[in-house]
Design an enzyme around this catalytic site. Sequence first.
Site: not given
Length: 528
Positions: A217, A274, A307, A393, A395, A420, A425
């Site tokens: 289960d 994160r 992080h 970055k 944005r 990093d 991804t």
Amino acid sequence: MSLSVMLRAFARRGRVTTVRYARILSMQTYTEDCGSTYITAAAGMLGLVGFVALGTNRTTCDDRKTPVYASSSDPIAGTGPMDDTDLDNVYVETVTRPKNQTGSGSLTKGAEALLATMNAYGGALPDENDDITIIESDLVVGEEQSDRSKSLPSYNSHDSPMVTTRKMYFYKSPQLLSSKADKFILFAGPSSAELGSDIAHLLGHSLNKIQVKKYNDGETSVLAQDSVREKHVFVINTTTSADSLMELIFMVSTLRRASARKITAVIPYYGYSRQDRKVKREPIAAADIALMLEVAGVDQVMCMDLHNDSLRGFFPPNIPVEHLMPVPVAAAYFHEELCGMMPPVPRGQNPVYAYPKVTVVAAHEGQVTRASHFRNVLQKLSGADIELAFISKNRQSLGESSYDPMLVGNVQGRRCIIVDDIVNTGKTLSAAIRQLNESGAESVHAWATHGVFDAPGNTAPEMLQAIDGLDYLLISNSIGTNHLPPKIRQLNVAPLLAEAIARALHQQSISGILNIEELPQMAERYDG
């Protein structure tokens, strides 16, 4: 015929590539297409009522793909072909029941008798539909082991995804005091079984047995098979998923209820890190995990490259958090790689003038601190002038996924190393690589502590492999990842964690492990 004679008889039929030291009492094998040997072992004394059937897939057709126990300095034993070692001691690790194996048609004749012995105790085996994972070892320490460690080959081939530095920079080869070892217990959860085994090997201590079972289960069950009463217990388990997180929580709870004196959770990758702030109607998941560990009964936490360092504040003052940064070890690896690119230096000339022109690049604004640390170590080791840059970055609004990368710094005609903490991804990394190539970088390498590729359907490794502008990506083995493409290499951080565990057990400073201002005279690797 004695058991050891039977074991030798069947072992000679195939090549066993992963051998370390633990006790098993019966074994069955079948030969794979590549000619290697699959091992299934039953652990338990013959004559006792119960034992557990186990299986492991730690064999391979290519010795270069065998596990690597390596980081910045590791006189530790690796693997190799079977010899005349006493087969009453064979290591069985991260073991699970082989799926769809119902008959003995694939077994050699030498294993048929052993299978019959196992079947005689069939009533004591787990249900065939249950998954069983048992992590254990019974390490043999002493003079013989030390001699073996000095004669093993280095696994620094680029054909292998696991790499190591050639010299010892930070690792001090910890030896546990006998008075401390008697009160020391080391467990590894399923998500860190191989890493835990390497750490145990370095410490010269057995990896104690713990059983993690998943029922039909989906429920998880944990059983510690060794006594932990009044012991200092270290539990190694990375938390990449909800399942691995619950396994860690249940293991800590199990040990607390079993009267462990002190419990230290060693978390190579702190999952959900994160999610460390509240922007909308959402949880602060990193804080919630800290709360769960506190309630379960953890006394101390060791994490690697969080992080955000402020995550340590999610734990109360009575639960200290040790934050280990593997950046210096990675910088040392790249230093040796860059030295290998240097042209021959004329006699009398300072080698620093031939060192490649290097720029360390932060993948985004949040990585400037890590990149600066990386640059400082590389500059200390090389004596050369290493430049620093970062990619912004840009944005338009909070939460927007698309952005226009903006490079700040000099990369023209220089070898660039992107820094990093997490690659998942691969989109941020690929954008950075493209920006550096367009800006005239001579070559692009990358370092990310955690390669989070284990989610189903994650195609980031294949995407990064296909990028022509990337030489290679170096990640640590904080997360067990199989079948990585050639452009992704893994740096084994077991020596760093073993050093931290030894220092914690001996009440010594942990923060000074990677102090670049106190680098000793670097010794060549024993296996170099």
